[in-house]
Design a protein around this motif. Sequence first.
Motif, PDB file in Angstrom:
ATOM      1  N   UNK A  74       0.743  -0.963   0.281  1.00 58.05           N
ATOM      2  CA  UNK A  74       0.161   0.039  -0.547  1.00 58.05           C
ATOM      3  C   UNK A  74       0.682   1.244  -0.124  1.00 58.05           C
ATOM      4  N   UNK A  75       2.391   1.199   0.765  1.00 59.43           N
ATOM      5  CA  UNK A  75       2.465   2.012   0.643  1.00 59.43           C
ATOM      6  C   UNK A  75       3.831   2.443  -0.415  1.00 59.43           C
ATOM      7  N   UNK A  76       3.748   1.831  -1.456  1.00 60.93           N
ATOM      8  CA  UNK A  76       3.988   1.486  -3.096  1.00 60.93           C
ATOM      9  C   UNK A  76       4.013   2.264  -3.703  1.00 60.93           C
ATOM     10  N   UNK A  77       2.111   1.822  -3.974  1.00 62.14           N
ATOM     11  CA  UNK A  77       1.374   2.301  -4.932  1.00 62.14           C
ATOM     12  C   UNK A  77       1.083   3.923  -4.818  1.00 62.14           C
ATOM     13  N   UNK A  78       0.877   3.454  -2.920  1.00 65.36           N
ATOM     14  CA  UNK A  78       0.241   5.311  -3.289  1.00 65.36           C
ATOM     15  C   UNK A  78       1.255   6.288  -4.087  1.00 65.36           C
ATOM     16  N   UNK A  79       3.196   5.846  -3.336  1.00 68.31           N
ATOM     17  CA  UNK A  79       4.031   6.790  -3.397  1.00 68.31           C
ATOM     18  C   UNK A  79       4.180   6.414  -5.291  1.00 68.31           C
ATOM     19  N   UNK A  80       3.795   5.175  -5.778  1.00 74.31           N
ATOM     20  CA  UNK A  80       4.275   5.758  -7.276  1.00 74.31           C
ATOM     21  C   UNK A  80       2.401   6.614  -7.523  1.00 74.31           C
ATOM     22  N   UNK A  81       1.428   6.353  -7.165  1.00 70.11           N
ATOM     23  CA  UNK A  81       0.371   7.150  -7.883  1.00 70.11           C
ATOM     24  C   UNK A  81       0.818   8.525  -8.051  1.00 70.11           C
ATOM     25  N   UNK A  82       1.763   9.142  -6.712  1.00 67.14           N
ATOM     26  CA  UNK A  82       1.569  10.590  -6.240  1.00 67.14           C
ATOM     27  C   UNK A  82       2.521  10.875  -7.267  1.00 67.14           C
ATOM     28  N   UNK A  84       2.336  14.930 -14.185  1.00 66.73           N
ATOM     29  CA  UNK A  84       1.032  15.007 -15.131  1.00 66.73           C
ATOM     30  C   UNK A  84       0.155  14.515 -15.440  1.00 66.73           C
ATOM     31  N   UNK A  85       0.584  12.884 -15.010  1.00 64.32           N
ATOM     32  CA  UNK A  85      -0.239  12.142 -15.689  1.00 64.32           C
ATOM     33  C   UNK A  85      -1.092  11.619 -14.640  1.00 64.32           C
ATOM     34  N   UNK A  86      -2.474  11.386 -14.882  1.00 61.19           N
ATOM     35  CA  UNK A  86      -3.928  11.269 -13.817  1.00 61.19           C
ATOM     36  C   UNK A  86      -3.815   8.931 -13.696  1.00 61.19           C
ATOM     37  N   UNK A  87      -3.942   9.416 -12.486  1.00 56.22           N
ATOM     38  CA  UNK A  87      -3.050   7.549 -11.915  1.00 56.22           C
ATOM     39  C   UNK A  87      -4.636   7.255 -10.544  1.00 56.22           C
ATOM     40  N   UNK A  88      -4.328   5.929 -10.510  1.00 51.87           N
ATOM     41  CA  UNK A  88      -5.239   5.908  -9.241  1.00 51.87           C
ATOM     42  C   UNK A  88      -3.783   4.330  -8.537  1.00 51.87           C
ATOM     43  N   UNK A  89      -4.625   4.597  -7.305  1.00 58.70           N
ATOM     44  CA  UNK A  89      -4.140   2.891  -6.445  1.00 58.70           C
ATOM     45  C   UNK A  89      -4.941   2.489  -6.650  1.00 58.70           C
ATOM     46  N   UNK A  90      -4.927   0.651  -6.264  1.00 59.10           N
ATOM     47  CA  UNK A  90      -5.879   0.298  -6.208  1.00 59.10           C
ATOM     48  C   UNK A  90      -5.013  -0.803  -5.181  1.00 59.10           C
ATOM     49  N   UNK A 107      -1.513  -1.556  -9.285  1.00 60.79           N
ATOM     50  CA  UNK A 107      -1.988  -2.396  -7.974  1.00 60.79           C
ATOM     51  C   UNK A 107      -1.010  -3.315  -7.112  1.00 60.79           C
ATOM     52  N   UNK A 108      -1.472  -3.581  -6.061  1.00 63.64           N
ATOM     53  CA  UNK A 108      -0.739  -3.710  -5.528  1.00 63.64           C
ATOM     54  C   UNK A 108      -0.300  -5.080  -5.046  1.00 63.64           C
ATOM     55  N   UNK A 109       0.974  -6.029  -5.790  1.00 67.26           N
ATOM     56  CA  UNK A 109       0.972  -6.998  -6.077  1.00 67.26           C
ATOM     57  C   UNK A 109       0.927  -7.947  -4.653  1.00 67.26           C
ATOM     58  N   UNK A 110       0.922  -9.287  -4.598  1.00 65.58           N
ATOM     59  CA  UNK A 110       0.635 -10.371  -4.070  1.00 65.58           C
ATOM     60  C   UNK A 110      -0.322 -10.194  -2.691  1.00 65.58           C
ATOM     61  N   UNK A 111      -1.282  -9.684  -3.207  1.00 65.72           N
ATOM     62  CA  UNK A 111      -2.342  -9.986  -1.898  1.00 65.72           C
ATOM     63  C   UNK A 111      -3.754 -10.325  -3.061  1.00 65.72           C
TER      64      UNK A 111
END
Length: 403
Positions: free
Chosen positions: A75-83, A89-95, A133-137
């Motif tokens: 969850x830490x990784x996906x949110x930081x990469x989305x930010x 300047x790219x639209x991104x969303x984390x799950x 997407x968060x892997x491993x889960x």
Amino acid sequence: MGIVVQKFGGTSVGTIDRIKNVAKIVTKTKEQGNQVVVVVSAMGDSTDDLLDMAHQITSTPSSRELDMLLTTGEQVSISLLAMALQEIGFSAISFTGWQAGVKTESVHSKARITDISSERIVQELKNDKIVIVAGFQGVSEEGEITTLGRGGSDTSAVALAAALKADLCEIYTDVDGVYTTDPRIEPKAKKLKEVSFDEMLELANLGAVVLHPRAVENAKKFGVHLVVRSSLVQVEGTVIKEEHGMEHVKVVTGVAYDMDVARVQVIGLENKINALSDLFSTLAKEKVNVDMIVTSDYGEDKINVSFSITSSDLQHTLAILERYVGSCTMISHEDHLAKVSIVGAGMISNPGVAAKMFEVLSNADIPIKMVTTSEIKVSCLVPKEYAISGVQELHRSFELDHE
């Protein structure tokens, strides 16, 4: 325009700078007109750090609470990469895995994916977003958070690629492809331009950590176009594909090793017709993965059974056997072993490969404890202290250091 799934391992997202580098790789793919789904692991050693904290509290943490704890890393990784993507300047969303619709068995720590409800991902792709997407889960039918075990992010990526019918699944790691053996122990190892699914599956099962076996198995099953490449340097990677060639230039494609092996021996097991099926069914129900198996007669109506397992499963396996076998049966074990293997589709049509392997190890004074074979692999169990020299000798003897 196609769908591309890109997976980045813990090393690739291990620092903020590396996360920013991943964002550049992802946006380059997006700018080429693709819809992009990114699967990421936890940052660097954060999973190990979380495990360490758990074991500071208890030596036997519950598997459910461990899954709850460990999934926070991704969850830490996906949110930081989305930010990072949003910042440039790219639209991104984390799950998280469960938000992405990854459904699994009701097993903690080693769950398998049973289905992916990809509607939410597809909708966000239609909205022109990069989906992370968060892997491993994933999540079980009972709504419990689960993890997929070692290499689970690879499996997540391939499963998503299959569910989305992606045009390409790229596995980014800290090496630039699949090598003839581990270049950390053999400097003359060569990168393979391509390798068959079957060879890669054997290499992965036998210790080559660049790809997880379940990921390769699913890629073969669902026809996923799979490539392994580096997130740190922009070079051509290794394509994993179906074997189409009728002949092979090299009989052996690669040498693999696994340093996490133990041998268990059940001595004097009653030789009933269902003795072996009962024994190994019991171990399978307890999620113990057995590899090499050797049986021999032991007096009248008795047999000996030897088999190899991962060292981390040793104490669990011994406890199961103590409950399973009778008082007349003895159990012994040997740790500090390693498995050294050669793999190559060319073995099918070339006799004498196993004999050459045994000769190479014998000439190097390396004792062989157990042997197992298939059409495209030969594996030998050896004392751990001989494993590295064994890999090096086999790599040289089968001329894998040549282009």
